[in-house]
Write an enzyme that holds these catalytic residues in place. Structure first.
Site, PDB file in Angstrom:
ATOM      1  N   SER A  81      -4.681  69.459  64.473  1.00  0.00           N
ATOM      2  CA  SER A  81      -4.063  68.191  64.876  1.00  0.00           C
ATOM      3  C   SER A  81      -2.669  68.422  65.425  1.00  0.00           C
ATOM      4  O   SER A  81      -1.957  69.330  64.974  1.00  0.00           O
ATOM      5  CB  SER A  81      -3.980  67.238  63.673  1.00  0.00           C
ATOM      6  OG  SER A  81      -3.247  66.072  63.999  1.00  0.00           O
ATOM      7  N   TYR A 120      -0.629  65.147  55.404  1.00  0.00           N
ATOM      8  CA  TYR A 120      -1.697  65.507  56.347  1.00  0.00           C
ATOM      9  C   TYR A 120      -1.190  66.536  57.362  1.00  0.00           C
ATOM     10  O   TYR A 120      -1.849  67.549  57.625  1.00  0.00           O
ATOM     11  CB  TYR A 120      -2.170  64.240  57.056  1.00  0.00           C
ATOM     12  CG  TYR A 120      -3.125  64.451  58.202  1.00  0.00           C
ATOM     13  CD1 TYR A 120      -4.474  64.662  57.978  1.00  0.00           C
ATOM     14  CD2 TYR A 120      -2.668  64.404  59.521  1.00  0.00           C
ATOM     15  CE1 TYR A 120      -5.359  64.835  59.038  1.00  0.00           C
ATOM     16  CE2 TYR A 120      -3.539  64.574  60.588  1.00  0.00           C
ATOM     17  CZ  TYR A 120      -4.883  64.786  60.341  1.00  0.00           C
ATOM     18  OH  TYR A 120      -5.746  64.962  61.398  1.00  0.00           O
TER      19      TYR A 120
END
Length: 245
Positions: free
Chosen positions: A137, A150
């Protein structure tokens, strides 16, 4: 000529299903691996009927590393290409209050997928061929107050994939890092996402197929994210800690 088989880890996700369709459309046999894999029965039948390729289902839990070696041993064949879509977005606010949730987010986005790809890497290296694809990501490119639990896990996974690629470069095994940015999935349906920055699962899948075929190293699904994250990385820390993005 028989196409090489594809293993999709995290196959119940919207992106995992899209990846299965893209590779099956190219004639590849598909191995779908996920928790509660029986829920993929209908998707298995759909892929087989639509594309005429063999499809198998396999129970897989990224958070149970002690089962990963047995999982690989039970596959009908060692795949030529393995794509990890394993991950969990979770809630930043929730993970700040609940350390077990934070641990689950970090393990789901780093430890779990890194462990299974490590085992696959060893087998691919022994064989002297194969491709490993990891879905990371852009959130891992700089820690931000809004998603640092995250993001930190994805930062670790990105670094892991980079090191794995470096290690296997002369061993006949290629490693692809995928950085999607925003993706319109079930997990993000309650969030308002800017259209220009948001990819569809099928778009992510198409970019993965192209990256595998062309042996790309690191891909931003929407190229605009490369510029956005460059700007974010260049913000001085004294300024960055006073803003919330």
């Amino acid at each position: 000529m028989t196409k090489p088989s594809i293993l999709i880890l995290g196959a119940r996700s919207d992106i995992g299903i899209a990846v299965a369709h893209k590779f099956a459309a190219h004639g590849h046999p598909i191995q779908l691996a996920a928790r509660q894999s029986k829920k993929l029965d209908a998707e298995k039948a759909n892929l087989q009927i639509r594309y005429g390729v063999p499809v198998t289902l396999h129970e897989f839990d990224a958070l149970l590393p002690e089962t990963h070696a047995e999982f690989l041993a039970m596959l009908p064949e060692l795949p030529a290409i393995a794509v990890s879509i394993v991950g969990m977005m979770g809630s930043q606010e929730g993970s700040e209050r609940d350390h077990l949730l934070a641990s689950c987010i970090m393990r789901s986005n780093f430890e779990g997928p890194a462990n299974i790809l490590s085992l696959l890497a060893n087998r691919f290296e022994e064989r002297g061929s194969g491709t490993l694809v990891g879905l990371s990501s852009v959130a891992g490119e700089r820690g931000r107050a809004t998603n640092y639990v995250y993001g930190s896990a994805k930062a670790g996974f990105t670094a892991f994939l980079s090191g794995l690629r470096n290690r296997l470069a002369k061993r006949g095994v290629h490693v692809v890092t995928v950085l999607p940015g925003y993706v319109a999935t079930e997990a993000t349906e309650s969030i308002h996402l800017p259209a220009r920055l948001t990819a569809q699962p099928s778009e992510v899948a198409e970019r993965i197929v192209v990256a595998v075929e062309r042996k790309k190293n690191v891909i931003y699904v929407r190229p605009v994210w490369r510029l956005i994250m460059l700007i974010i990385r260049l913000i001085p820390e004294a300024v960055f800690k006073r803003i919330r993005i």
